[in-house]
Design an enzyme around this catalytic site. Structure first.
Site, PDB file in Angstrom:
ATOM      1  N   SER A 232     -50.584   7.126 -26.967  1.00 29.98           N
ATOM      2  CA  SER A 232     -49.676   7.046 -25.822  1.00 29.98           C
ATOM      3  C   SER A 232     -50.399   6.672 -24.531  1.00 29.98           C
ATOM      4  O   SER A 232     -49.786   6.624 -23.463  1.00 29.98           O
ATOM      5  CB  SER A 232     -48.947   8.388 -25.647  1.00 29.98           C
ATOM      6  OG  SER A 232     -49.879   9.443 -25.559  1.00 29.98           O
TER       7      SER A 232
ATOM      8  N   ASN B 283     -50.024  20.774 -25.929  1.00 32.82           N
ATOM      9  CA  ASN B 283     -48.574  21.002 -25.851  1.00 32.82           C
ATOM     10  C   ASN B 283     -48.168  21.620 -24.516  1.00 32.82           C
ATOM     11  O   ASN B 283     -47.188  21.201 -23.899  1.00 32.82           O
ATOM     12  CB  ASN B 283     -48.102  21.865 -27.019  1.00 32.82           C
ATOM     13  CG  ASN B 283     -48.315  21.160 -28.350  1.00 32.82           C
ATOM     14  OD1 ASN B 283     -48.665  19.980 -28.371  1.00 32.82           O
ATOM     15  ND2 ASN B 283     -48.125  21.869 -29.442  1.00 32.82           N
TER      16      ASN B 283
ATOM     17  N   THR C 294      -6.100   1.638  -3.845  1.00 28.09           N
ATOM     18  CA  THR C 294      -6.000   2.302  -5.137  1.00 28.09           C
ATOM     19  C   THR C 294      -5.587   1.206  -6.096  1.00 28.09           C
ATOM     20  O   THR C 294      -4.906   0.258  -5.702  1.00 28.09           O
ATOM     21  CB  THR C 294      -4.934   3.425  -5.159  1.00 28.09           C
ATOM     22  OG1 THR C 294      -3.664   2.846  -4.879  1.00 28.09           O
ATOM     23  CG2 THR C 294      -5.231   4.516  -4.122  1.00 28.09           C
ATOM     24  N   HIS C 295      -6.021   1.310  -7.351  1.00 20.83           N
ATOM     25  CA  HIS C 295      -5.734   0.282  -8.361  1.00 20.83           C
ATOM     26  C   HIS C 295      -6.159  -1.104  -7.890  1.00 20.83           C
ATOM     27  O   HIS C 295      -5.554  -2.109  -8.279  1.00 20.83           O
ATOM     28  CB  HIS C 295      -4.247   0.253  -8.721  1.00 20.83           C
ATOM     29  CG  HIS C 295      -3.685   1.599  -9.052  1.00 20.83           C
ATOM     30  ND1 HIS C 295      -3.729   2.137 -10.314  1.00 20.83           N
ATOM     31  CD2 HIS C 295      -3.109   2.551  -8.259  1.00 20.83           C
ATOM     32  CE1 HIS C 295      -3.173   3.343 -10.300  1.00 20.83           C
ATOM     33  NE2 HIS C 295      -2.804   3.627  -9.059  1.00 20.83           N
TER      34      HIS C 295
ATOM     35  N   SER D 118     -28.071 -21.311  -6.215  1.00 18.85           N
ATOM     36  CA  SER D 118     -27.904 -21.800  -7.585  1.00 18.85           C
ATOM     37  C   SER D 118     -28.777 -23.027  -7.778  1.00 18.85           C
ATOM     38  O   SER D 118     -28.964 -23.819  -6.852  1.00 18.85           O
ATOM     39  CB  SER D 118     -26.440 -22.167  -7.812  1.00 18.85           C
ATOM     40  OG  SER D 118     -26.323 -23.079  -8.890  1.00 18.85           O
TER      41      SER D 118
ATOM     42  N   LYS E 209     -23.757 -22.514  -3.331  1.00 17.35           N
ATOM     43  CA  LYS E 209     -23.740 -21.111  -3.706  1.00 17.35           C
ATOM     44  C   LYS E 209     -24.669 -20.230  -2.895  1.00 17.35           C
ATOM     45  O   LYS E 209     -25.768 -20.607  -2.527  1.00 17.35           O
ATOM     46  CB  LYS E 209     -24.111 -20.966  -5.191  1.00 17.35           C
ATOM     47  CG  LYS E 209     -23.084 -21.585  -6.099  1.00 17.35           C
ATOM     48  CD  LYS E 209     -21.878 -20.698  -6.267  1.00 17.35           C
ATOM     49  CE  LYS E 209     -21.932 -20.129  -7.651  1.00 17.35           C
ATOM     50  NZ  LYS E 209     -21.361 -18.874  -7.814  1.00 17.35           N
TER      51      LYS E 209
ATOM     52  N   ASN F 178     -25.311 -16.363  -3.816  1.00 17.36           N
ATOM     53  CA  ASN F 178     -24.884 -15.333  -4.764  1.00 17.36           C
ATOM     54  C   ASN F 178     -25.441 -13.947  -4.420  1.00 17.36           C
ATOM     55  O   ASN F 178     -26.592 -13.833  -3.993  1.00 17.36           O
ATOM     56  CB  ASN F 178     -25.336 -15.702  -6.178  1.00 17.36           C
ATOM     57  CG  ASN F 178     -24.652 -16.964  -6.680  1.00 17.36           C
ATOM     58  OD1 ASN F 178     -23.502 -17.221  -6.339  1.00 17.36           O
ATOM     59  ND2 ASN F 178     -25.373 -17.742  -7.471  1.00 17.36           N
TER      60      ASN F 178
ATOM     61  N   GLU G  32     -25.836  -7.386  -7.876  1.00 19.43           N
ATOM     62  CA  GLU G  32     -25.507  -7.471  -9.301  1.00 19.43           C
ATOM     63  C   GLU G  32     -26.608  -6.847 -10.145  1.00 19.43           C
ATOM     64  O   GLU G  32     -26.358  -6.169 -11.142  1.00 19.43           O
ATOM     65  CB  GLU G  32     -25.309  -8.935  -9.707  1.00 19.43           C
ATOM     66  CG  GLU G  32     -24.053  -9.552  -9.108  1.00 19.43           C
ATOM     67  CD  GLU G  32     -24.026 -11.074  -9.266  1.00 19.43           C
ATOM     68  OE1 GLU G  32     -24.456 -11.579 -10.321  1.00 19.43           O
ATOM     69  OE2 GLU G  32     -23.582 -11.751  -8.332  1.00 19.43           O
TER      70      GLU G  32
ATOM     71  N   TYR H 221     -43.048  22.150 -30.382  1.00 23.02           N
ATOM     72  CA  TYR H 221     -43.429  20.771 -30.099  1.00 23.02           C
ATOM     73  C   TYR H 221     -43.333  19.918 -31.349  1.00 23.02           C
ATOM     74  O   TYR H 221     -43.757  20.327 -32.431  1.00 23.02           O
ATOM     75  CB  TYR H 221     -44.863  20.696 -29.539  1.00 23.02           C
ATOM     76  CG  TYR H 221     -45.276  19.268 -29.255  1.00 23.02           C
ATOM     77  CD1 TYR H 221     -44.945  18.656 -28.044  1.00 23.02           C
ATOM     78  CD2 TYR H 221     -45.939  18.500 -30.215  1.00 23.02           C
ATOM     79  CE1 TYR H 221     -45.279  17.328 -27.801  1.00 23.02           C
ATOM     80  CE2 TYR H 221     -46.270  17.181 -29.980  1.00 23.02           C
ATOM     81  CZ  TYR H 221     -45.937  16.600 -28.775  1.00 23.02           C
ATOM     82  OH  TYR H 221     -46.261  15.287 -28.535  1.00 23.02           O
TER      83      TYR H 221
ATOM     84  N   GLN I 262     -43.116  12.841 -27.459  1.00 22.93           N
ATOM     85  CA  GLN I 262     -43.915  11.851 -26.731  1.00 22.93           C
ATOM     86  C   GLN I 262     -43.022  10.720 -26.210  1.00 22.93           C
ATOM     87  O   GLN I 262     -43.382  10.012 -25.270  1.00 22.93           O
ATOM     88  CB  GLN I 262     -44.994  11.306 -27.672  1.00 22.93           C
ATOM     89  CG  GLN I 262     -45.893  10.271 -27.069  1.00 22.93           C
ATOM     90  CD  GLN I 262     -47.132  10.037 -27.916  1.00 22.93           C
ATOM     91  OE1 GLN I 262     -47.992  10.887 -28.003  1.00 22.93           O
ATOM     92  NE2 GLN I 262     -47.193   8.874 -28.557  1.00 22.93           N
TER      93      GLN I 262
ATOM     94  N   LYS J  43     -41.573  10.054 -22.198  1.00 20.60           N
ATOM     95  CA  LYS J  43     -42.217   9.545 -20.985  1.00 20.60           C
ATOM     96  C   LYS J  43     -41.790   8.161 -20.529  1.00 20.60           C
ATOM     97  O   LYS J  43     -41.543   7.944 -19.346  1.00 20.60           O
ATOM     98  CB  LYS J  43     -43.736   9.590 -21.165  1.00 20.60           C
ATOM     99  CG  LYS J  43     -44.269  11.002 -21.056  1.00 20.60           C
ATOM    100  CD  LYS J  43     -45.707  11.069 -21.481  1.00 20.60           C
ATOM    101  CE  LYS J  43     -46.018  12.301 -22.276  1.00 20.60           C
ATOM    102  NZ  LYS J  43     -45.097  12.646 -23.361  1.00 20.60           N
TER     103      LYS J  43
END
Ligand code: ARG
Length: 460
Positions: A22, A109, A154-155, A276, A282, A284, A289, A316, A321, A324
């Site tokens: 690791s 451990n 709303t909606h 773009s 563009k 963006n 995003e 353990y 492991q 992490k």
């Protein structure tokens, strides 16, 4: 030979060495690991469990290793498996025999549990500091825009007018809860597992409280089995990070919409937008995003660990492991997202004229028109129906409610008077919502003041 090689007759298969090592990722815990070992060795020396001179040599050796690690001068070895054995090996190479006494009364451990707890404590504090900066940005935008009318939704349909300041303060509530959640993460992680040993404690007369004190922990784990197998605090961090990412993601979604040509509520700074390769026009909102997208991977980190843990018997198991990489990934993603989001938000230009025009055009005062009739004596359900018909008429005529003349309004209800134009103005709709937590500018100012107090008093 491996540090644990005594019982083996054959070397580890090369595939296995690469598979189970690791060090590639847990070298990130070098600082925590070495600091933890310094405290452990100090306590061993104080307790007379190892000779004082050896304890001193170990502490000096570990300090020099830490300095070299921080200077980027240490090459860790895959063969030494993980950060714990790499450090111990380096130590013995540097100071000789005394180094071999460091691991007295300790297991990897309880050691790895300690390192992870230290890492989570630091990461929770770090998250709070970035969340705090974002909350400050929100307060400053809210202060500037406590009177800027915008449609509330709303909606995804225009519903009632609110203000941009009120909207920003909604996010303030969310991110201030995130700060509190991170504080709880810190508290859950703030328990020292050293002394739990491999699983069943140790026969040496350790002073667990002393090690905990040296490392700034407020308590020690009260069950050795739980102390080495508990990763709840990592789940807690991942959950708190997930919720915070979810909040960022919802905010990003709104900024993406608001930045669209259809809404034009916000103009993102050139520094936080991209072009773009084919379409010259563009601009963006990639940054927003990307934060929205990265939310998925943090959820993945949480689900991954919960799934890893679900079938594990005490105590353990090497499965653990796997805790992490997800933790590190979530921490990196959260911190970078908070940083870039805060920078992006503070450079946005809000197009408040478009916001208020949109509020006016969307029948957002229909509830207020019904309330107007109620105040003149009509029952709410009847008023709802009258305004419903009125809106239908306006939709057909492509008009707003207040575009109609008083005579036209009176054909829907005799109760309409000249004062309707003032009572149902956008300004009045917002100002009259003068209830705790409401959008009336005075109430928003109250919330801002409460927010400022919260930030001033909040500590982890
Ligand atoms: N590298 C291990 C981990 O990250 C450290 C603990 C190893 N303990 C053991 N008994 N193999 O979990």
């Amino acid at each position: 030979m491996k540090l644990w090689g005594g019982r083996f007759e054959k070397a580890t298969n090369g595939l296995v060495d690469d598979f189970h090592s690791s060090i590639r990722f847990d070298q990130r815990l070098a600082h925590q690991d070495i600091t933890g070992s310094i405290a452990h060795a100090t306590m061993l020396g104080e307790q007379g469990i190892i000779p004082k001179a050896d304890a001193d040599a170990i502490v000096e050796g570990l300090k020099s290793i830490l300095a070299d690690v921080e200077a980027g001068k240490v090459e860790f070895e895959l063969d030494a498996e993980d950060i714990h054995m790499n450090v111990e090996k380096l130590l013995t190479e540097r100071i000789g025999e005394a180094g071999k006494r460091l691991h007295t009364g300790r297991s990897r451990n309880d050691q790895v549990a300690l390192d992870c707890r230290m890492y989570v404590k630091e990461s929770a504090k770090e998250a709070v500091s970035y969340q705090r900066e974002l909350c400050e940005t929100l307060l400053s935008i809210a202060k500037q825009h406590a009177e800027s009318i915008m449609p509330g939704y709303t909606h995804m349909q225009r519903a009632q007018p609110v203000t941009l300041g009120h909207h920003m303060m909604a996010y303030f509530q969310m991110f201030s809860r995130d700060m509190q959640r991170m504080k709880e993460v810190y508290q859950h992680a703030d328990v020292c597992p050293l002394g739990c040993g491999a699983l069943a404690g140790t026969t040496y007369p350790l002073n667990r409280a002393r090690t905990a004190e040296l490392l700034g922990f407020s308590s020690v784990a009260l069950n050795s089995l739980d102390g080495v197998s508990d990763r709840d605090f990592v789940c807690d961090y991942l959950y708190a990070a997930s919720v915070c990412m979810m909040h960022l993601s919802r905010f990003c979604e709104e900024l993406i919409l608001w930045n669209s040509h259809e809404f034009k509520f916000v103009e993102m700074d050139d520094g936080f937008a991209t072009g773009s390769s084919i379409m010259p026009q563009k601009k963006n909102p990639d940054v927003a995003e990307l934060i929205r997208g990265k939310t998925g991977r943090v959820y993945g980190d949480l689900m991954g660990l919960l799934t890893t843990l679900k079938g594990l018997p005490l105590t353990y198991n090497k499965d653990m492991q796997e805790d992490k990489e997800g933790l590190f990934d979530a921490r990196d993603t959260l911190i970078k997202s908070l940083m870039v989001f805060n920078a992006m938000l503070s450079t946005c230009t809000f197009r408040t004229e478009n916001m208020s025009r949109s509020a006016e055009g969307g029948f957002t005062n229909a509830t207020d028109a019904a309330d107007y009739l109620v105040k003149k004596g009509m029952a709410f359900r009847d008023a709802h129906a009258v305004i419903g018909h009125l809106v239908l008429h306006c939709v057909k005529e492509n008009k707003a409610i207040l575009d109609l003349s008083l005579a036209e309004l009176k054909t829907f209800s005799e109760l309409f008077e000249e004062d309707v134009y003032e009572a149902c103005s956008m300004r009045a709709c917002v100002t009259l919502r003068d209830v705790t937590g409401g959008p009336a500018p005075g109430r928003v100012q109250e919330t801002i003041a409460a927010g400022e107090r919260f930030l001033a008093e909040f500590t982890v």
